[in-house]
Write an enzyme that holds these catalytic residues in place. Structure first.
Site, PDB file in Angstrom:
ATOM      1  CD  GLU A   1       7.365   0.780  -0.091  1.00  0.00           C
ATOM      2  OE1 GLU A   1       6.152   1.786   0.306  1.00  0.00           O
ATOM      3  OE2 GLU A   1       7.645   0.188   0.550  1.00  0.00           O
TER       4      GLU A   1
ATOM      5  CD  GLU B   1       4.257  -0.381  -5.685  1.00  0.00           C
ATOM      6  OE1 GLU B   1       4.195  -1.246  -5.021  1.00  0.00           O
ATOM      7  OE2 GLU B   1       4.754   0.494  -4.970  1.00  0.00           O
TER       8      GLU B   1
END
Length: 412
Positions: free
Chosen positions: A216, A327
């Site tokens: 990520e 997120e």
């Protein structure tokens, strides 16, 4: 000098005295501190300082950033990655064998962001910049074991878990060898110190159980990790669903950094403003077809480094899913939904200059070629809190607007 005559003359207490003496002498802790700190607090500080010695490597130069960070210039083969048994005694690779076909290093950013520390000069060749971790950084974590790690779950699958909420576009059902996108950078408000807000791309493989592999990268605001509300360039990886492997940035043996101009974990500046100028970053992750490692590129062609393939199980081969989006963590600490913002803190309907976006979203195929998303899907865990919309045009290719304010009349 610290005396231990008040302890019973047994071996175990003698060993405790020796341990405390060594810590106090090495760290030059004042005598009055040793007399009043409870034993549990002393043990905790010993563990914290031992951990700091492990991750804060000796530097040849230190730069005081205008935003408060200390950036240490560390000899590249002494960085935390080389604590790994499989890398001990080695040196970083010079670079990937090739970049994906169709890659344009200029990227044509709207406005490209920078890091303030670099305005004072880059680290010398042969070194890499590492944001220094402090005692305060570690002590903000819920535990030393959890410091620098995500709390499950950090990937959108079927249900919300651990208070994580997402608004993402994703593709799956094929073999993927990387991803690339531009994302604009904001300063979302995070209302609880143990929550965060991030925007990133995920390269994923595994069954979404204990074998989940992810790589990520993007930007995040995390008061717990960094002690402030600045958006920061970050990376993450795990090979067991965020349990015992992986970490943010360079806080464990993981990514091997090769770049002396970009500090992973450092603040990004300038940032986008509502109804004003927009600043974005380009992030690309791809699997080198020759060395098999996963490489990271940031901005206008800056190669940052690579995750060695041996760190992973499923990702030693390829990814099975790629995600783009935002997120947040909703801790529910006040008994209702958090007001932590995602992206700009505004819903995607507001469009350019007001909502957060990803543009030029692409994946890397088996032939190391960049391709536009095909049959992408959208998922917003709680669309009344954070939503997502997609589009496509000649200038931006495949794009999304995403985000929201969190708690509002429709999000309780």
């Amino acid at each position: 000098m610290v005396y231990c005559f008040s302890f019973k003359s047994t071996l175990i207490f003698t060993l405790v005295c020796i341990l405390l003496l060594s810590v106090f002498v090495c760290e030059s802790v004042p005598l009055n501190e040793t007399r009043f700190k409870p034993m549990e607090e002393l043990k905790k500080m010993i563990r914290v300082r031992t951990h700091l010695k492990k991750i804060n490597k000796p530097s040849v130069k230190t730069i005081q950033s205008p935003d408060g960070d200390l950036i240490d210039c560390v000899v590249s083969h002494l960085q935390p990655a080389f604590d790994h048994p499989k890398l001990k005694g080695q040196k970083p690779l010079e670079g990937p064998s090739e970049r994906p076909k169709g890659h344009n290093s200029s990227n044509n950013e709207i406005y490209e962001t920078v890091q303030l520390w670099a305005e004072l000069g880059y680290c010398p060749e042969g070194t890499i910049p590492i944001r220094r971790t402090t005692e305060k950084d570690v002590l903000r974590a819920s535990s030393l074991r959890r410091f620098g790690r995500k709390i499950k779950r950090g990937v959108r699958h079927d249900t919300m878990s651990g208070g994580h909420e997402h608004a993402v576009a994703y593709v799956n059902g094929d073999e993927y060898y990387g991803a690339k996108a531009n994302m604009n950078v904001w300063t979302p408000e995070v209302t609880d110190p143990y929550e965060f807000s991030l925007s990133q791309l995920w390269v994923i493989s595994g069954s979404f159980g204990n074998d989940l592999n992810t790589i990520e990268a993007g930007w995040q605001v995390s008061p717990e990790l960094y002690g402030d509300g600045f958006p920061r360039f970050f990376t993450y990886w795990t090979t067991d669903e965020y349990q015992a492997t992986g970490c943010y940035n360079l806080l464990c043996s993981g990514i091997v950094q090769t770049n002396n101009r970009i500090a992973i974990g450092a603040a990004i500046s300038p940032r986008s403003f509502y109804n004003g100028e927009q600043f974005d970053i380009s992030v690309m992750i791809w699997k080198d077809p020759k060395d098999g490692h996963w490489w990271l590129q940031f901005g206008s062609g800056e190669i940052i480094g690579y995750w060695p393939s041996f760190l992973f199980s499923h990702l030693q081969k390829h990814a099975s899913m790629v995600q783009f989006g935002g997120e947040i963590v909703n801790s529910g600490s006040n008994g209702y939904h958090t007001s932590t913002q995602m992206g700009s803190g505004h819903f995607p309907d507001e469009g350019f200059g007001k909502a957060a976006y990803f543009r030029n979203m692409q994946v890397v195929d088996w032939d190391n070629s960049l391709l536009p998303l095909v049959n992408s899907q959208l998922q917003a865990d709680k669309s009344s809190c954070y939503d997502i919309k997609e589009g496509q045009n000649n200038e931006w290719g495949n794009y999304i607007y995403y985000g929201g304010p969190g708690r509002n009349a429709g999000c309780q």
